[in-house]
Design an enzyme around this catalytic site. Structure first.
Site, PDB file in Angstrom:
ATOM      1  N   TRP A  37       0.823  -1.217   0.000  1.00 36.10           N
ATOM      2  CA  TRP A  37       0.000   0.000   0.000  1.00 36.10           C
ATOM      3  C   TRP A  37       0.860   1.272   0.000  1.00 36.10           C
ATOM      4  O   TRP A  37       0.332   2.369  -0.109  1.00 36.10           O
ATOM      5  CB  TRP A  37      -0.944   0.008   1.202  1.00 36.10           C
ATOM      6  CG  TRP A  37      -0.301  -0.391   2.495  1.00 36.10           C
ATOM      7  CD1 TRP A  37       0.351   0.418   3.377  1.00 36.10           C
ATOM      8  CD2 TRP A  37      -0.263  -1.712   3.048  1.00 36.10           C
ATOM      9  NE1 TRP A  37       0.804  -0.305   4.443  1.00 36.10           N
ATOM     10  CE2 TRP A  37       0.434  -1.620   4.276  1.00 36.10           C
ATOM     11  CE3 TRP A  37      -0.746  -2.959   2.635  1.00 36.10           C
ATOM     12  CZ2 TRP A  37       0.661  -2.720   5.089  1.00 36.10           C
ATOM     13  CZ3 TRP A  37      -0.507  -4.055   3.447  1.00 36.10           C
ATOM     14  CH2 TRP A  37       0.184  -3.940   4.654  1.00 36.10           C
ATOM     15  N   ARG A  38       2.179   1.107   0.132  1.00 35.22           N
ATOM     16  CA  ARG A  38       3.062   2.271   0.029  1.00 35.22           C
ATOM     17  C   ARG A  38       3.592   2.459  -1.395  1.00 35.22           C
ATOM     18  O   ARG A  38       4.376   3.368  -1.641  1.00 35.22           O
ATOM     19  CB  ARG A  38       4.226   2.137   1.020  1.00 35.22           C
ATOM     20  CG  ARG A  38       3.778   2.333   2.460  1.00 35.22           C
ATOM     21  CD  ARG A  38       4.916   2.344   3.440  1.00 35.22           C
ATOM     22  NE  ARG A  38       4.421   2.639   4.780  1.00 35.22           N
ATOM     23  CZ  ARG A  38       5.122   2.500   5.894  1.00 35.22           C
ATOM     24  NH1 ARG A  38       6.391   2.078   5.831  1.00 35.22           N
ATOM     25  NH2 ARG A  38       4.605   2.797   7.063  1.00 35.22           N
ATOM     26  N   GLU A  50      -5.573   0.738   5.585  1.00 36.14           N
ATOM     27  CA  GLU A  50      -5.700   1.370   6.899  1.00 36.14           C
ATOM     28  C   GLU A  50      -6.742   0.667   7.760  1.00 36.14           C
ATOM     29  O   GLU A  50      -6.546   0.480   8.962  1.00 36.14           O
ATOM     30  CB  GLU A  50      -6.056   2.857   6.736  1.00 36.14           C
ATOM     31  CG  GLU A  50      -4.919   3.714   6.228  1.00 36.14           C
ATOM     32  CD  GLU A  50      -3.730   3.765   7.177  1.00 36.14           C
ATOM     33  OE1 GLU A  50      -3.906   3.514   8.388  1.00 36.14           O
ATOM     34  OE2 GLU A  50      -2.617   4.052   6.715  1.00 36.14           O
ATOM     35  N   GLN A  55      -5.740  -3.079  14.626  1.00 41.41           N
ATOM     36  CA  GLN A  55      -5.741  -4.270  15.490  1.00 41.41           C
ATOM     37  C   GLN A  55      -5.094  -5.499  14.864  1.00 41.41           C
ATOM     38  O   GLN A  55      -5.243  -6.605  15.379  1.00 41.41           O
ATOM     39  CB  GLN A  55      -7.177  -4.648  15.909  1.00 41.41           C
ATOM     40  CG  GLN A  55      -7.979  -3.525  16.538  1.00 41.41           C
ATOM     41  CD  GLN A  55      -7.495  -3.125  17.901  1.00 41.41           C
ATOM     42  OE1 GLN A  55      -6.883  -3.902  18.588  1.00 41.41           O
ATOM     43  NE2 GLN A  55      -7.747  -1.901  18.287  1.00 41.41           N
ATOM     44  N   LEU A  93      -9.812 -11.922   9.811  1.00 36.87           N
ATOM     45  CA  LEU A  93      -9.312 -10.630  10.290  1.00 36.87           C
ATOM     46  C   LEU A  93     -10.062 -10.139  11.528  1.00 36.87           C
ATOM     47  O   LEU A  93      -9.533  -9.319  12.286  1.00 36.87           O
ATOM     48  CB  LEU A  93      -9.437  -9.565   9.187  1.00 36.87           C
ATOM     49  CG  LEU A  93      -8.309  -9.514   8.159  1.00 36.87           C
ATOM     50  CD1 LEU A  93      -8.651  -8.512   7.063  1.00 36.87           C
ATOM     51  CD2 LEU A  93      -6.984  -9.148   8.804  1.00 36.87           C
ATOM     52  N   GLY A  94     -11.277 -10.625  11.734  1.00 37.57           N
ATOM     53  CA  GLY A  94     -12.052 -10.184  12.886  1.00 37.57           C
ATOM     54  C   GLY A  94     -12.619  -8.785  12.698  1.00 37.57           C
ATOM     55  O   GLY A  94     -12.457  -8.166  11.653  1.00 37.57           O
ATOM     56  N   TYR A 133      -8.702   9.460  12.482  1.00 37.44           N
ATOM     57  CA  TYR A 133      -7.400   8.867  12.149  1.00 37.44           C
ATOM     58  C   TYR A 133      -7.363   8.392  10.687  1.00 37.44           C
ATOM     59  O   TYR A 133      -6.463   8.746   9.930  1.00 37.44           O
ATOM     60  CB  TYR A 133      -7.066   7.683  13.071  1.00 37.44           C
ATOM     61  CG  TYR A 133      -6.002   6.814  12.449  1.00 37.44           C
ATOM     62  CD1 TYR A 133      -4.683   7.227  12.416  1.00 37.44           C
ATOM     63  CD2 TYR A 133      -6.329   5.614  11.804  1.00 37.44           C
ATOM     64  CE1 TYR A 133      -3.700   6.486  11.779  1.00 37.44           C
ATOM     65  CE2 TYR A 133      -5.359   4.860  11.169  1.00 37.44           C
ATOM     66  CZ  TYR A 133      -4.045   5.307  11.159  1.00 37.44           C
ATOM     67  OH  TYR A 133      -3.088   4.574  10.503  1.00 37.44           O
ATOM     68  N   ASP A 151      -3.038   7.808  15.676  1.00 37.30           N
ATOM     69  CA  ASP A 151      -3.443   6.502  16.221  1.00 37.30           C
ATOM     70  C   ASP A 151      -2.682   6.250  17.518  1.00 37.30           C
ATOM     71  O   ASP A 151      -1.957   7.127  18.017  1.00 37.30           O
ATOM     72  CB  ASP A 151      -3.213   5.394  15.194  1.00 37.30           C
ATOM     73  CG  ASP A 151      -1.741   5.115  14.932  1.00 37.30           C
ATOM     74  OD1 ASP A 151      -0.868   5.882  15.412  1.00 37.30           O
ATOM     75  OD2 ASP A 151      -1.444   4.112  14.250  1.00 37.30           O
TER      76      ASP A 151
END
Length: 381
Positions: A37-38, A50, A55, A93-94, A133, A151
């Site tokens: 993602w960078r 993001e 978590q 991932l929850g 955030y 964050d």
């Protein structure tokens, strides 16, 4: 704007702020991680990363991120996604409310912005499930806007830099750290500045086992210079999750298919399939009131009766025992007991939430982590 002096914080002069920016960004240029993602300025892709990174560890996120974008390469694809396909892509991932909110936000983008990701902080923060955030991260990284992304990692670094004597876990104190960042953020490289502080807080200045002597900004840090690193940040311990005992019923029919139930509970794991579950009382066991094994047997028998009554099915129960399964959510700590039963192939065609499914087809159903653990334990033999 928040007056930092009211909170006992004296801001640096312009020369020191400029020196801090140069030092931090020089370190970031040398040490930043090469993450998928960078390599993009696409706000949709940055948004996905993001939300996933909340978590969850970076290395865990990478394969999920790539898989998710394969399934839903555009905002429009996410907006139109089938619920089960969406949950399947997020499986493991929850925090499943996040992916549901992402879909609602994608639908907002399609309906309100003609499918184009909004390019201002105010419009981004107005999307479902996007707070200050995430909006700051997207605005700064994708659109080069000087918006802070505050964050837990960033608050940790700032608390040590300025010896902030306010609990970072209290929402009302976030404005202090927001105000600090509004002054410190580099207007020319806001996205890199935010990510540099995140990286610093997640590694060298982590919550556990920090290495302050390795921090590139240690000589700017009041806590480092004063020997008070152990005090900061101030944060009260979280409440312990509530213990809950759950009975899971693994019911097979004469064809070898398994009974699965779709969860309709909007509070937890909604939309996921699992073996039928019934919550049992855990209070007595916590207080050691069920010391007699016979009492535990009676409780198991009563849950079998509850299953038969709730589902209008009467299996032939097995005596086989399994290891207890533990799974912790943010607010609940489950202890799951597996119970096995055999049943003729009852017709469930008119039932929307119950279904006979062969093990060969499990992969096409979204299973949350507790179901995956139950299945792994049951299939051990």
């Amino acid at each position: 704007m928040t007056n930092l002096k009211e909170y006992g914080i004296v801001m640096w002069d312009e020369e020191k702020i400029a020196s801090f920016r140069r030092t931090l960004l020089s370190w970031y240029d040398q040490e930043k991680r090469d993450l998928p993602w960078r390599r993009t300025k696409n706000p949709y892709k940055i948004w996905i990363s993001e939300i996933m990174l909340q978590q969850t560890q970076v290395q865990t996120v990478i394969p999920y991120y790539e898989k998710f974008l394969d399934c839903f390469p555009t905002v429009a694809d996410l907006a139109a996604a089938d619920e089960e396909k969406l949950l399947k892509a997020w499986e493991g991932l929850g925090y499943y409310s996040r992916v549901r909110n992402m879909q609602k936000a994608a639908q907002q983008i399609v309906s309100d912005f003609q499918g184009e990701f909004p390019a201002s902080y105010e419009k981004i923060v107005g999307l479902k499930g996007i707070g200050p955030y995430t909006a700051g991260a997207i605005a700064s990284i994708a659109f080069d806007l000087p918006e802070p992304a505050v964050d837990g990692n960033v608050m940790r670094v700032l608390a040590r830099l300025f010896e902030v004597d306010y609990d970072i876990g209290e929402a009302k104190n976030r404005k202090i750290f927001q105000a600090l960042m509004e002054v410190l953020i580099d207007p020319n490289r806001p996205g890199d500045f935010n990510q540099a502080l995140m990286d610093l807080g997640s590694d060298i200045e982590s919550a556990k086992n920090p290495r302050p002597e390795e921090s590139p900004v240690r000589f700017f840090s009041a806590a480092y210079l004063h020997g008070t690193m152990a005090k900061y940040p101030i944060k009260r311990p979280k409440k312990k999750p509530r213990p809950v005992q759950v009975q899971a019923f693994i019911i097979r029919n004469e064809n070898g298919d398994y009974l699965l139930e779709k969860n309709k509970d909007s509070r937890l794991l909604e939309g996921f399939w699992s073996f039928p579950l019934i919550e049992t009382s855990f209070i007595a066991q916590q207080l050691n009131l069920l010391e007699d094994p016979a009492d535990n047997l009676l409780e198991t028998l009563s849950q079998k009766s509850a299953f038969e009554e709730n589902y209008q099915l009467k299996p032939l129960w097995s005596d086989k025992t399994f290891a207890l399964i533990k799974h912790t959510f943010s607010h609940q700590k489950w202890q799951i007991e597996l119970v096995e039963g055999l049943l003729p192939a009852a017709d469930l065609s008119e039932n929307e939430t119950l279904r006979w499914v062969s093990a060969a087809h499990f992969a096409s159903y979204p299973f949350a982590a507790p179901q995956q653990k139950m299945l792994a334990e049951y299939m051990k033999d």
